[in-house]
Design a protein around this motif. Structure first.
Motif, PDB file in Angstrom:
ATOM      1  N   TYR A 237     -14.764 -29.267 -28.062  1.00  0.00           N
ATOM      2  CA  TYR A 237     -13.617 -28.366 -28.842  1.00  0.00           C
ATOM      3  C   TYR A 237     -13.127 -28.811 -30.192  1.00  0.00           C
ATOM      4  O   TYR A 237     -13.016 -28.275 -31.118  1.00  0.00           O
ATOM      5  CB  TYR A 237     -12.470 -28.337 -27.802  1.00  0.00           C
TER       6      TYR A 237
ATOM      7  N   GLU B 245      -7.803 -16.721 -32.650  1.00  0.00           N
ATOM      8  CA  GLU B 245      -7.188 -16.992 -31.385  1.00  0.00           C
ATOM      9  C   GLU B 245      -7.870 -18.567 -31.091  1.00  0.00           C
ATOM     10  O   GLU B 245      -9.097 -18.790 -31.381  1.00  0.00           O
ATOM     11  CB  GLU B 245      -7.549 -16.162 -30.348  1.00  0.00           C
ATOM     12  N   VAL B 246      -6.912 -19.345 -30.317  1.00  0.00           N
ATOM     13  CA  VAL B 246      -7.601 -20.507 -29.759  1.00  0.00           C
ATOM     14  C   VAL B 246      -7.010 -20.663 -28.251  1.00  0.00           C
ATOM     15  O   VAL B 246      -6.141 -20.275 -28.084  1.00  0.00           O
ATOM     16  CB  VAL B 246      -7.209 -21.708 -30.791  1.00  0.00           C
ATOM     17  N   ASP B 247      -7.812 -21.312 -27.747  1.00  0.00           N
ATOM     18  CA  ASP B 247      -7.554 -21.489 -26.100  1.00  0.00           C
ATOM     19  C   ASP B 247      -7.930 -22.937 -26.038  1.00  0.00           C
ATOM     20  O   ASP B 247      -9.158 -23.121 -25.382  1.00  0.00           O
ATOM     21  CB  ASP B 247      -7.762 -20.692 -25.279  1.00  0.00           C
TER      22      ASP B 247
ATOM     23  N   ARG C  80     -10.929 -24.585 -24.812  1.00  0.00           N
ATOM     24  CA  ARG C  80     -12.201 -23.623 -24.096  1.00  0.00           C
ATOM     25  C   ARG C  80     -12.673 -22.612 -25.031  1.00  0.00           C
ATOM     26  O   ARG C  80     -13.536 -22.288 -24.958  1.00  0.00           O
ATOM     27  CB  ARG C  80     -11.648 -22.736 -23.042  1.00  0.00           C
ATOM     28  N   ARG C  81     -11.818 -22.270 -26.124  1.00  0.00           N
ATOM     29  CA  ARG C  81     -12.289 -21.218 -26.734  1.00  0.00           C
ATOM     30  C   ARG C  81     -11.816 -21.128 -28.454  1.00  0.00           C
ATOM     31  O   ARG C  81     -10.631 -21.456 -28.444  1.00  0.00           O
ATOM     32  CB  ARG C  81     -11.985 -19.858 -26.432  1.00  0.00           C
TER      33      ARG C  81
ATOM     34  N   ASP D 247     -11.770 -18.215 -31.492  1.00  0.00           N
ATOM     35  CA  ASP D 247     -12.084 -16.805 -31.931  1.00  0.00           C
ATOM     36  C   ASP D 247     -11.967 -16.991 -33.438  1.00  0.00           C
ATOM     37  O   ASP D 247     -11.147 -17.622 -34.094  1.00  0.00           O
ATOM     38  CB  ASP D 247     -11.310 -16.035 -31.310  1.00  0.00           C
TER      39      ASP D 247
ATOM     40  N   ARG E 168     -17.110 -20.639 -27.211  1.00  0.00           N
ATOM     41  CA  ARG E 168     -16.715 -20.772 -25.741  1.00  0.00           C
ATOM     42  C   ARG E 168     -17.234 -22.081 -25.074  1.00  0.00           C
ATOM     43  O   ARG E 168     -18.421 -22.334 -25.003  1.00  0.00           O
ATOM     44  CB  ARG E 168     -17.010 -19.339 -24.986  1.00  0.00           C
TER      45      ARG E 168
END
Length: 180
Positions: free
Chosen positions: A18, A69-71, A74-75, A77, A91
């Motif tokens: 990440y 967007e961020v998570d 995990r991700r 965008d 992802r």
């Protein structure tokens, strides 16, 4: 809408993957056509904006992108903010158990997926200065296979950088909309 998905297994912790992928400015190390990435605003999180300078054939172009967007971890965008309708994401799916095909040095890992969707018909044809007698449709026909080739190159080189060694990287590639 064209779609390209490239995924593979990476044998380092998901949080390292990440952080590596958040370094948009470093992406030019892994590509043939992306010459420079400049951060315009932000720290890699939501709202961060970048200028990506591409050069290929007789063309140069600066794309503008934004993290939407961020998570963590995990991700990530993103979307292109001018000249074409395009968006995508990275992802990172951690393994619950290492696959049997994992190299002997692997302690943990994850599945990494790069996905991009774009509407080639939405491209602003005036955004690129074309050589005389060269149509935008001709250039678009030449670019489509390069998109897949470049995506595969980026993922392979990123895996090598992340793992710190060369190995045969098996990619899964899926494409819709005429890329392949």
């Amino acid at each position: 809408m064209d779609e390209l998905v490239v995924s593979t297994d990476v044998y380092v912790p998901p949080d390292e993957v990440y952080e590596f992928l958040r370094d948009f400015e470093g992406y030019s190390r892994f590509t043939e056509y992306l010459k420079r990435v400049e951060r315009i605003h932000g720290d890699g999180g939501v709202g961060s904006r970048y200028a990506l300078r591409f050069a290929w054939w007789k063309l140069t172009y600066t794309a503008r992108s934004e993290v939407t967007e961020v998570d963590p971890p995990r991700r990530i965008d993103w979307r292109v903010t001018k000249d074409i309708d395009a968006h995508g994401f990275w992802r990172i799916d951690p393994f619950e158990e290492l696959p049997a095909t994992a190299p002997e040095y692997a302690d943990e890992g994850c599945r990494v997926t790069f996905e991009v969707r774009f509407d080639a018909e939405s491209a602003d044809t005036s955004a690129v200065s074309l050589p005389r007698f060269v149509s935008f449709d001709r250039v678009l026909g030449m670019v489509r296979p390069k998109v897949q080739e470049e995506a595969e190159r980026i993922v392979r080189r990123a895996v090598r950088e992340l793992e710190g060694r060369d190995r045969d990287v098996r990619l899964e590639v899926r494409s819709d909309g005429g890329l392949v």
